[in-house]
Design a protein around this motif. Structure first.
Motif, mmCIF file in Angstrom:
data_model
loop_
_atom_site.group_PDB
_atom_site.id
_atom_site.type_symbol
_atom_site.label_atom_id
_atom_site.label_comp_id
_atom_site.label_asym_id
_atom_site.label_seq_id
_atom_site.Cartn_x
_atom_site.Cartn_y
_atom_site.Cartn_z
ATOM 1 N N GLY A 164 -2.003 -8.925 -7.779
ATOM 2 C CA GLY A 164 -2.764 -9.384 -6.631
ATOM 3 C C GLY A 164 -4.170 -8.823 -6.685
ATOM 4 O O GLY A 164 -4.573 -8.186 -7.670
ATOM 5 N N GLU A 165 -4.922 -9.016 -5.624
ATOM 6 C CA GLU A 165 -6.312 -8.554 -5.614
ATOM 7 C C GLU A 165 -6.409 -7.044 -5.687
ATOM 8 O O GLU A 165 -7.327 -6.501 -6.318
ATOM 9 C CB GLU A 165 -7.015 -9.064 -4.349
ATOM 10 C CG GLU A 165 -7.201 -10.576 -4.321
ATOM 11 C CD GLU A 165 -7.952 -11.025 -3.082
ATOM 12 O OE1 GLU A 165 -8.358 -10.146 -2.287
ATOM 13 O OE2 GLU A 165 -8.150 -12.253 -2.915
ATOM 14 N N ALA A 166 -5.464 -6.329 -5.063
ATOM 15 C CA ALA A 166 -5.548 -4.869 -5.013
ATOM 16 C C ALA A 166 -4.746 -4.184 -6.111
ATOM 17 O O ALA A 166 -4.942 -2.992 -6.374
ATOM 18 C CB ALA A 166 -5.060 -4.376 -3.652
ATOM 19 N N GLY A 167 -3.829 -4.895 -6.743
ATOM 20 C CA GLY A 167 -2.981 -4.283 -7.764
ATOM 21 C C GLY A 167 -1.699 -5.064 -7.918
ATOM 22 O O GLY A 167 -1.638 -6.262 -7.618
ATOM 23 N N LEU A 168 -0.657 -4.388 -8.383
ATOM 24 C CA LEU A 168 0.600 -5.041 -8.710
ATOM 25 C C LEU A 168 1.622 -4.923 -7.577
ATOM 26 O O LEU A 168 1.722 -3.875 -6.936
ATOM 27 C CB LEU A 168 1.207 -4.419 -9.971
ATOM 28 C CG LEU A 168 0.365 -4.459 -11.245
ATOM 29 C CD1 LEU A 168 1.089 -3.722 -12.363
ATOM 30 C CD2 LEU A 168 0.056 -5.901 -11.657
ATOM 31 N N THR A 169 2.375 -5.982 -7.377
ATOM 32 C CA THR A 169 3.560 -5.954 -6.525
ATOM 33 C C THR A 169 4.783 -6.108 -7.416
ATOM 34 O O THR A 169 4.824 -7.013 -8.265
ATOM 35 C CB THR A 169 3.545 -7.095 -5.492
ATOM 36 O OG1 THR A 169 2.439 -6.908 -4.602
ATOM 37 C CG2 THR A 169 4.832 -7.119 -4.690
ATOM 38 N N LEU A 170 5.766 -5.230 -7.242
ATOM 39 C CA LEU A 170 7.015 -5.314 -7.991
ATOM 40 C C LEU A 170 8.061 -5.981 -7.105
ATOM 41 O O LEU A 170 8.371 -5.483 -6.013
ATOM 42 C CB LEU A 170 7.494 -3.921 -8.405
ATOM 43 C CG LEU A 170 6.508 -3.059 -9.204
ATOM 44 C CD1 LEU A 170 7.200 -1.780 -9.685
ATOM 45 C CD2 LEU A 170 5.916 -3.834 -10.374
ATOM 46 N N VAL A 171 8.589 -7.090 -7.561
ATOM 47 C CA VAL A 171 9.570 -7.851 -6.797
ATOM 48 C C VAL A 171 10.951 -7.652 -7.426
ATOM 49 O O VAL A 171 11.152 -7.949 -8.607
ATOM 50 C CB VAL A 171 9.219 -9.348 -6.771
ATOM 51 C CG1 VAL A 171 10.246 -10.130 -5.956
ATOM 52 C CG2 VAL A 171 7.814 -9.555 -6.212
ATOM 53 N N ASP A 172 11.885 -7.112 -6.642
ATOM 54 C CA ASP A 172 13.266 -6.898 -7.077
ATOM 55 C C ASP A 172 13.367 -6.137 -8.399
ATOM 56 O O ASP A 172 14.015 -6.585 -9.345
ATOM 57 C CB ASP A 172 13.997 -8.241 -7.216
ATOM 58 C CG ASP A 172 14.168 -8.974 -5.901
ATOM 59 O OD1 ASP A 172 14.003 -8.342 -4.837
ATOM 60 O OD2 ASP A 172 14.472 -10.179 -5.932
#
Length: 252
Positions: free
Chosen positions: A26-34
């Protein structure tokens, strides 16, 4: 290792029921999903994320089942989100989730399971649009990344798992049908579907997955036995029988 399936979207698959951990930039960094599943998977995912050189800013759990509520200290002390319904229900299932994790896999940080909070109205830095429903589990969410042509489907649209009804919720056949209708609208303009378990679907395979899930649910509704290739896996016999039993119960 992480496999890039779209711009800023990576998948890492575990051997445990072909579980998919998803990394979204994303714009700010990473999202970890599951993220998951066992300790070695989590550590290797952390290594992969380190190599990307982008900070983790959030986690997201698509739903309430133990294998989607995992975390590792190496990912950082960042907000871990879920839908409001999922986050509200998580404390009540946390002890059971820890027990199931300990029984099913090894090396999982049990103390970090299920520590999720409701996704704020501004999205909390998690990219995409949530498609929330109650099929399979209360507060289940798919994540639509429309700008990248990707749908993270949670535990739906899988080539290895049949639709699994939530035994604690009423009239799941109708609820599941409605959820599939919503996902069907979402996938009209996507090129990639990432299920919680199984192979990533691309192109014509997306419509085939949706059709397979619709056919299974429609057959349950009619009280008939589905002809579904996924049922050739012996370990799905129990969940399938549970689905048949629930589908035969009067609605309401």
């Amino acid at each position: 290792m992480l496999k890039q399936v779209a711009d800023g979207v990576w998948v890492r698959q575990s051997e445990w029921v072909w579980s998919n951990a998803v990394v979204v930039r994303g714009e700010a960094g990473l999202t970890l999903v599951d993220p998951g599943i066992d300790g070695s998977d989590l550590n290797q995912l952390a290594d992969d994320v380190d190599r990307l050189g982008i900070p983790v800013v959030a986690g997201f759990a698509t739903h309430l089942h133990w294998d989607h509520l995992l975390w590792h200290a190496r990912f950082g002390d960042v907000p871990r989100y879920a839908t409001s319904a999922c986050a509200q229900a998580a404390p009540a299932v946390r002890e059971r989730a820890q027990a199931m994790a300990a029984e099913s896999a090894s090396g999982i940080p049990l103390e970090l399971i299920g520590l999720v909070t409701p996704l704020p109205a501004d999205g909390g830095g998690v990219p995409g649009e949530l498609i929330e429903h109650d099929a399979h589990a209360i507060g289940h969410a798919a994540v639509l990344l429309a700008d990248r042509g990707v749908l993270l489907a949670g535990d739906m649209l899988s080539d290895v798992l049949i639709p699994m009804l939530d035994p604690r919720r009423p009239d799941q056949v109708s609820v599941y049908q409605a959820a599939l209708d919503r996902l069907g609208e979402a996938v009209r303009n996507v090129d990639v579907v990432i299920p919680g378990h199984g192979a990533v679907a691309e192109g014509p395979e997306i419509a085939a997955r949706l059709a397979a899930d619709h056919a299974y649910i429609d057959t349950l509704r009619r009280g008939e036995e589905p002809a579904d290739a996924r049922l050739e896996r012996d370990w799905l016999a129990g969940p399938h029988q549970a689905n048949l039993k629930q589908a035969r119960q009067p609605a309401g």
